[in-house]
Design a protein around this motif. Sequence first.
Motif, short mmCIF file in Angstrom:
data_model
loop_
_atom_site.label_atom_id
_atom_site.label_comp_id
_atom_site.label_asym_id
_atom_site.label_seq_id
_atom_site.Cartn_x
_atom_site.Cartn_y
_atom_site.Cartn_z
N ILE A 57 0.84 -1.20 0.00
CA ILE A 57 0.00 0.00 0.00
C ILE A 57 0.87 1.25 0.00
N GLU A 58 1.93 1.26 0.80
CA GLU A 58 2.76 2.45 0.96
C GLU A 58 3.72 2.70 -0.20
N LEU A 59 4.26 1.65 -0.78
CA LEU A 59 5.30 1.83 -1.80
C LEU A 59 4.87 2.66 -3.01
N PRO A 60 3.66 2.49 -3.54
CA PRO A 60 3.28 3.36 -4.66
C PRO A 60 3.23 4.84 -4.26
N GLU A 61 2.83 5.14 -3.03
CA GLU A 61 2.82 6.53 -2.56
C GLU A 61 4.25 7.06 -2.45
N ILE A 62 5.16 6.24 -1.94
CA ILE A 62 6.56 6.65 -1.82
C ILE A 62 7.16 6.85 -3.21
N ASN A 63 6.82 5.97 -4.13
CA ASN A 63 7.33 6.09 -5.50
C ASN A 63 6.83 7.39 -6.15
N ALA A 89 12.25 -10.47 -5.20
CA ALA A 89 12.36 -9.04 -4.89
C ALA A 89 12.19 -8.20 -6.15
N GLU A 90 12.91 -8.53 -7.19
CA GLU A 90 12.86 -7.74 -8.42
C GLU A 90 11.50 -7.83 -9.10
N ALA A 91 10.87 -9.01 -9.05
CA ALA A 91 9.53 -9.15 -9.63
C ALA A 91 8.53 -8.29 -8.86
N PHE A 92 8.66 -8.26 -7.54
CA PHE A 92 7.80 -7.43 -6.70
C PHE A 92 7.98 -5.95 -7.04
N GLN A 93 9.22 -5.53 -7.15
CA GLN A 93 9.52 -4.13 -7.47
C GLN A 93 8.94 -3.75 -8.83
N ARG A 94 9.09 -4.62 -9.81
CA ARG A 94 8.54 -4.36 -11.15
C ARG A 94 7.02 -4.29 -11.11
N SER A 95 6.41 -5.19 -10.33
CA SER A 95 4.94 -5.23 -10.27
C SER A 95 4.35 -3.92 -9.74
N GLY A 97 6.05 -1.01 -10.14
CA GLY A 97 6.59 0.07 -10.95
C GLY A 97 7.51 1.01 -10.18
N LEU A 98 8.25 0.46 -9.22
CA LEU A 98 9.12 1.30 -8.38
C LEU A 98 10.28 1.85 -9.20
N GLU A 99 10.54 3.14 -9.03
CA GLU A 99 11.57 3.82 -9.81
C GLU A 99 12.70 4.38 -8.95
N PHE A 100 12.52 4.45 -7.64
CA PHE A 100 13.59 4.99 -6.80
C PHE A 100 14.67 3.94 -6.62
N PRO A 101 15.89 4.36 -6.28
CA PRO A 101 16.99 3.40 -6.10
C PRO A 101 16.67 2.39 -5.00
N ILE A 102 16.99 1.13 -5.28
CA ILE A 102 16.68 0.04 -4.33
C ILE A 102 17.91 -0.84 -4.15
#
Length: 156
Positions: A57-63, A89-95, A97-102
């Motif tokens: 829930i939070e990650l799209p807002e942070i992104n 991890a990478e599949a989750f990040q792609r799902s 659409g995270l763009e900040f450095p991870i």
Amino acid sequence: MKHWLFTLLLSVLVSTQASALEVGEALPQDLHQELFGDADVVYVVDFFAQWCVSCRIELPEINQLFNQLKDNSQVRFVGVDVDEDVAVAEAFQRSLGLEFPIVNDTQGRVIGAFAPLGMPALYYVVNGQIKGRRLGAIPHIDDVIRSDIQQLGVSL
């Protein structure tokens, strides 16, 4: 038997709390230099994992906030994905659409240094020192981060 189990559980909880980085404490020097080395920059450090429902829930807002502030030289976002399997991890990040450095912290090095008491966990780091933290699910985390970083001197 119950007394022994209670004593063991209590000692684990106390030792865990004692090891978590608190506001005002410094990061280990090597970690500071490797990930958070820019002077006078507020680093927004977000710990998350694929299995964390609140993180989803939070990650799209942070992104979204990252995208609004990515050209602001006073603030940097660093995500720390603590999933043990980098493919997961990478599949989750792609799902999402995270763009900040991870940082994919599959070995637990970064989370081991911070030792947050739950997930999601958000820290503010300036010059290698913890300046603030937020633990657990927070509604409208983007507004909270915006307010927090302004209090830390970031001009928006």
